[in-house]
Motif scaffolding. Sequence first.
Motif, short mmCIF file in Angstrom:
data_model
loop_
_atom_site.label_atom_id
_atom_site.label_comp_id
_atom_site.label_asym_id
_atom_site.label_seq_id
_atom_site.Cartn_x
_atom_site.Cartn_y
_atom_site.Cartn_z
N ILE A 176 -5.07 3.59 2.35
CA ILE A 176 -4.84 2.29 1.64
C ILE A 176 -4.87 2.73 0.24
O ILE A 176 -5.97 3.47 -0.20
CB ILE A 176 -5.88 1.31 2.03
CG1 ILE A 176 -5.55 0.71 3.36
CG2 ILE A 176 -5.71 0.06 0.99
CD1 ILE A 176 -6.63 -0.16 3.80
N THR A 177 -4.13 2.38 -0.74
CA THR A 177 -4.10 2.75 -2.15
C THR A 177 -5.30 1.97 -2.90
O THR A 177 -6.07 0.93 -2.27
CB THR A 177 -2.75 2.36 -3.06
OG1 THR A 177 -2.82 0.83 -2.82
CG2 THR A 177 -1.75 2.90 -2.46
N SER A 178 -5.78 2.59 -3.84
CA SER A 178 -6.94 2.03 -4.58
C SER A 178 -6.63 0.82 -5.08
O SER A 178 -7.68 -0.14 -5.36
CB SER A 178 -7.61 2.98 -5.39
OG SER A 178 -6.59 3.31 -6.43
N GLY A 208 -3.43 -2.95 -2.62
CA GLY A 208 -3.49 -3.33 -1.17
C GLY A 208 -2.16 -2.83 -0.58
O GLY A 208 -2.06 -3.34 0.53
N HIS A 209 -1.87 -1.94 -1.11
CA HIS A 209 -0.47 -0.90 -0.51
C HIS A 209 -1.13 0.16 0.70
O HIS A 209 -2.19 0.65 0.55
CB HIS A 209 0.30 -0.37 -1.61
CG HIS A 209 0.76 -1.32 -2.79
ND1 HIS A 209 1.60 -2.54 -2.56
CD2 HIS A 209 0.16 -1.49 -4.03
CE1 HIS A 209 1.56 -3.15 -3.70
NE2 HIS A 209 1.06 -2.50 -4.59
N VAL A 210 -0.13 0.60 1.24
CA VAL A 210 -0.47 1.65 2.34
C VAL A 210 0.33 2.70 2.02
O VAL A 210 1.70 2.73 2.07
CB VAL A 210 -0.33 1.27 3.79
CG1 VAL A 210 -0.72 2.42 4.70
CG2 VAL A 210 -1.54 0.20 3.96
N PHE A 262 5.85 4.01 1.89
CA PHE A 262 5.07 3.10 1.07
C PHE A 262 5.11 1.87 1.49
O PHE A 262 6.46 1.23 1.58
CB PHE A 262 5.49 3.34 -0.41
CG PHE A 262 4.61 2.46 -1.16
CD1 PHE A 262 3.54 2.71 -1.77
CD2 PHE A 262 5.29 1.36 -1.79
CE1 PHE A 262 2.91 2.01 -2.51
CE2 PHE A 262 4.44 0.60 -2.43
CZ PHE A 262 3.52 0.83 -2.97
N VAL A 263 4.06 1.22 2.09
CA VAL A 263 4.05 -0.17 2.70
C VAL A 263 3.60 -1.16 1.44
O VAL A 263 2.28 -1.08 1.28
CB VAL A 263 3.38 -0.14 4.00
CG1 VAL A 263 3.43 -1.56 4.63
CG2 VAL A 263 3.91 0.77 4.82
N GLU A 264 4.58 -1.91 0.92
CA GLU A 264 4.06 -2.80 -0.09
C GLU A 264 3.22 -3.95 0.56
O GLU A 264 3.35 -4.50 1.61
CB GLU A 264 5.12 -3.79 -0.68
CG GLU A 264 6.07 -2.57 -1.41
CD GLU A 264 7.30 -3.32 -2.00
OE1 GLU A 264 7.29 -3.26 -3.20
OE2 GLU A 264 8.02 -3.32 -1.25
N ASN A 265 1.96 -4.18 -0.13
CA ASN A 265 1.15 -5.06 0.45
C ASN A 265 0.76 -5.06 1.88
O ASN A 265 0.57 -6.03 2.69
CB ASN A 265 1.48 -6.48 0.01
CG ASN A 265 1.62 -6.61 -1.40
OD1 ASN A 265 1.09 -6.16 -2.20
ND2 ASN A 265 2.91 -7.24 -1.76
N GLY A 266 0.79 -3.88 2.35
CA GLY A 266 0.43 -3.76 4.06
C GLY A 266 -0.93 -3.53 4.46
O GLY A 266 -1.12 -3.45 5.59
#
Length: 118
Positions: A60-62, A65-67, A77-81
């Motif tokens: 999870i990005t810092s 809330g992306h993955v 890249f999963v937006e808001n995942g």
Amino acid sequence: MLGKTERKAAGILAAVVIILVLFYLGSVFLFPNLGITPYHEDVPDGSKVVFEGDVLSSKITSSGGHVLMDVSGVSVFVENGAEQIFWKAGDKIRVLGTVQTYSGKKEITTSAQDIVLC
């Protein structure tokens, strides 16, 4: 018996229906996959792609809330995942997304709804 105006209206209606049917059949047979192609390194940015592989890692990005995932060597890249994570390392998944270049590296950008466990 139909009058002249009614026959003309029925003819126009029939022509419209025939055109719509031909348009539908043409789109189904000419674009059976809706323009989605299998992912490979040479696919240009902005292309809709499908890719299937094994999840090697995900984090999870810092912020946001992306993955970020590594799926069989391909960056995804999963937006808001972060709130919808249902996959883990070792899972085989199918990803539907859009190719983009980020920091000089190709990746597939998608949403959690476009990832399916296989």
